[in-house]
Design a protein around this motif. Structure first.
Motif, PDB file in Angstrom:
ATOM      1  N   UNK A  70       0.852  -1.207   0.000  1.00 20.16           N
ATOM      2  CA  UNK A  70       0.000   0.000   0.000  1.00 20.16           C
ATOM      3  C   UNK A  70       0.874   1.239   0.000  1.00 20.16           C
ATOM      4  N   UNK A  71       0.278   2.387  -0.362  1.00 13.50           N
ATOM      5  CA  UNK A  71       1.082   3.617  -0.443  1.00 13.50           C
ATOM      6  C   UNK A  71       1.147   4.392   0.864  1.00 13.50           C
ATOM      7  N   UNK A  72       0.222   4.091   1.797  1.00 11.41           N
ATOM      8  CA  UNK A  72       0.291   4.797   3.087  1.00 11.41           C
ATOM      9  C   UNK A  72       1.185   4.018   4.045  1.00 11.41           C
ATOM     10  N   UNK A  78      -8.068  -1.648   5.839  1.00 16.57           N
ATOM     11  CA  UNK A  78      -8.271  -3.066   6.141  1.00 16.57           C
ATOM     12  C   UNK A  78      -7.785  -3.975   5.016  1.00 16.57           C
ATOM     13  N   UNK A  79      -6.971  -4.928   5.400  1.00 19.21           N
ATOM     14  CA  UNK A  79      -6.501  -5.920   4.432  1.00 19.21           C
ATOM     15  C   UNK A  79      -5.232  -5.534   3.701  1.00 19.21           C
ATOM     16  N   UNK A  80      -4.756  -4.314   3.917  1.00 18.43           N
ATOM     17  CA  UNK A  80      -3.570  -3.859   3.179  1.00 18.43           C
ATOM     18  C   UNK A  80      -2.290  -4.034   4.001  1.00 18.43           C
ATOM     19  N   UNK A  81      -1.154  -3.974   3.330  1.00 19.50           N
ATOM     20  CA  UNK A  81       0.156  -4.124   3.966  1.00 19.50           C
ATOM     21  C   UNK A  81       1.046  -2.980   3.469  1.00 19.50           C
ATOM     22  N   UNK A  82       1.733  -2.314   4.394  1.00 18.18           N
ATOM     23  CA  UNK A  82       2.556  -1.165   3.984  1.00 18.18           C
ATOM     24  C   UNK A  82       3.967  -1.594   3.581  1.00 18.18           C
ATOM     25  N   UNK A  83       4.620  -0.707   2.855  1.00 16.67           N
ATOM     26  CA  UNK A  83       6.003  -0.978   2.429  1.00 16.67           C
ATOM     27  C   UNK A  83       6.917  -1.070   3.649  1.00 16.67           C
ATOM     28  N   UNK A  84       6.656  -0.234   4.665  1.00 17.13           N
ATOM     29  CA  UNK A  84       7.473  -0.287   5.888  1.00 17.13           C
ATOM     30  C   UNK A  84       7.350  -1.651   6.560  1.00 17.13           C
ATOM     31  N   UNK A  85       6.142  -2.196   6.568  1.00 11.90           N
ATOM     32  CA  UNK A  85       5.944  -3.527   7.183  1.00 11.90           C
ATOM     33  C   UNK A  85       6.806  -4.565   6.463  1.00 11.90           C
ATOM     34  N   UNK A 114       1.806   5.797  -6.800  1.00  4.88           N
ATOM     35  CA  UNK A 114       1.836   6.042  -5.339  1.00  4.88           C
ATOM     36  C   UNK A 114       2.499   4.875  -4.597  1.00  4.88           C
ATOM     37  N   UNK A 115       2.221   3.662  -5.055  1.00  8.08           N
ATOM     38  CA  UNK A 115       2.825   2.482  -4.396  1.00  8.08           C
ATOM     39  C   UNK A 115       4.336   2.455  -4.636  1.00  8.08           C
ATOM     40  N   UNK A 116       4.743   2.844  -5.833  1.00  5.94           N
ATOM     41  CA  UNK A 116       6.188   2.871  -6.122  1.00  5.94           C
ATOM     42  C   UNK A 116       6.875   3.884  -5.208  1.00  5.94           C
ATOM     43  N   UNK A 117       6.244   5.044  -5.059  1.00  7.16           N
ATOM     44  CA  UNK A 117       6.816   6.090  -4.191  1.00  7.16           C
ATOM     45  C   UNK A 117       7.011   5.528  -2.776  1.00  7.16           C
ATOM     46  N   UNK A 118       5.968   4.857  -2.267  1.00  4.45           N
ATOM     47  CA  UNK A 118       6.029   4.318  -0.897  1.00  4.45           C
ATOM     48  C   UNK A 118       7.108   3.245  -0.788  1.00  4.45           C
ATOM     49  N   UNK A 119       7.195   2.391  -1.786  1.00  2.00           N
ATOM     50  CA  UNK A 119       8.181   1.304  -1.765  1.00  2.00           C
ATOM     51  C   UNK A 119       9.594   1.882  -1.730  1.00  2.00           C
TER      52      UNK A 119
END
Ligand SMILES: O=C[C@H](O)COP(=O)(O)O
Length: 255
Positions: A70-72, A78-85, A114-119
């Motif tokens: 996810x980008x945040x 709900x159900x999402x996983x962040x890049x930090x995780x 947005x997901x690329x930015x977060x990653x």
């Protein structure tokens, strides 16, 4: 840059397959078969298999990736996983923009960006997927479409950050269908992607960019596809679940 100077990258995309116990078993089977690989080897697993994959790949030449993020950073998603995780678990790579995410889960070029930015902000390397449907190919818009997907996905990505991005050209009509793009078709579109990078950044960045092909790549057709001057590796679905076949593809990329 001579293709030989770009180290090939073979990544398995397990999609929604394998429990953690099965993931450990599969990696244990793959490990000895690819230990002498002269290319990068990655397995991208479902989120629930990541801990098992990190453990099983310890001390080996196999990197671990996730299939999305996810980008945040955190919050009510709900159900999402962040890049930090993911990075906190030791994950090094993440696939972003796979056509199955775009087709079945409403992902757009904008959310891919947005997901690329977060990653990147979390220190992950990205495998960005682009590719056309059969209808789009028949309309003759493959090159423009793939160039546009690439441009939007990379909005705001610096030349330095680009070094952490791999682009996978995956024609949707070739995914899981047994219908592979010909080596020439694969090479043509990988070259379009490289040309797009040249226009967006510069010739050196384009030369250094790893561009994979994905779509029914298997033990039999891998060598021909991987021999193409603009094809630097593969994103492998079905065949990545079969240790001997995956190892054969890794071998073809190591020549
Ligand atoms: O990410 C991998 C691709 O979707 C290719 O899948 P496939 O090798 O099963 O056709």
């Amino acid at each position: 840059m001579n293709k030989k100077l770009r180290k090939a990258v073979i990544a398995g995309n397990w999609k929604m397959n394998k429990t953690p116990a099965e993931a450990t078993k599969l990696i244990e089977e793959i490990k000895p078969l690819v230990k002498d690989a002269d290319c990068s080897v990655i397995v991208c697993t479902p989120y629930v298999d990541i801990a098992a994959a990190m453990e099983a790949t310890k001390g080996s030449n196999i990197g671990v990736g996730a299939e999305n993020c996810h980008w945040e950073k955190s919050g009510a998603f709900t159900g999402e996983v962040s890049a930090d995780m993911l990075s906190s678990m030791g994950v090094q790579y993440v696939i972003i923009g796979h056509s199955e995410r775009r087709t079945y889960f409403g992902e757009t070029d904008c959310t891919v960006n947005k997901r690329i930015r977060a990653a990147l902000d979390s220190g992950l390397a990205v495998i960005l997927c682009v590719g056309e449907s059969l209808e789009q190919r028949e309309q003759g818009i493959t090159d423009e479409l793939v160039a546009m997907q690439t441009k939007i996905a990379l909005g705001g990505v610096s030349k330095d950050e680009l070094k952490k991005i791999i682009i996978a050209y995956e024609p949707i009509w070739a995914i899981g269908t047994g219908k592979t793009a010909t080596a020439q078709q694969a090479n043509e579109v990988c070259a379009v992607i490289r040309e797009t990078i040249k226009k967006l950044y510069d010739a050196a960045s384009a030369d250094a960019m790893t561009v994979q092909y994905g779509g029914s790549m298997n033990a039999k057709n891998a060598a021909e596809l991987l021999d193409q001057p603009d094809v630097d590796g593969g994103l492998i679905g079905g065949a990545s679940l079969k240790p001997a076949d995956f190892a054969e593809i890794v071998k073809a990329a190591s020549r």
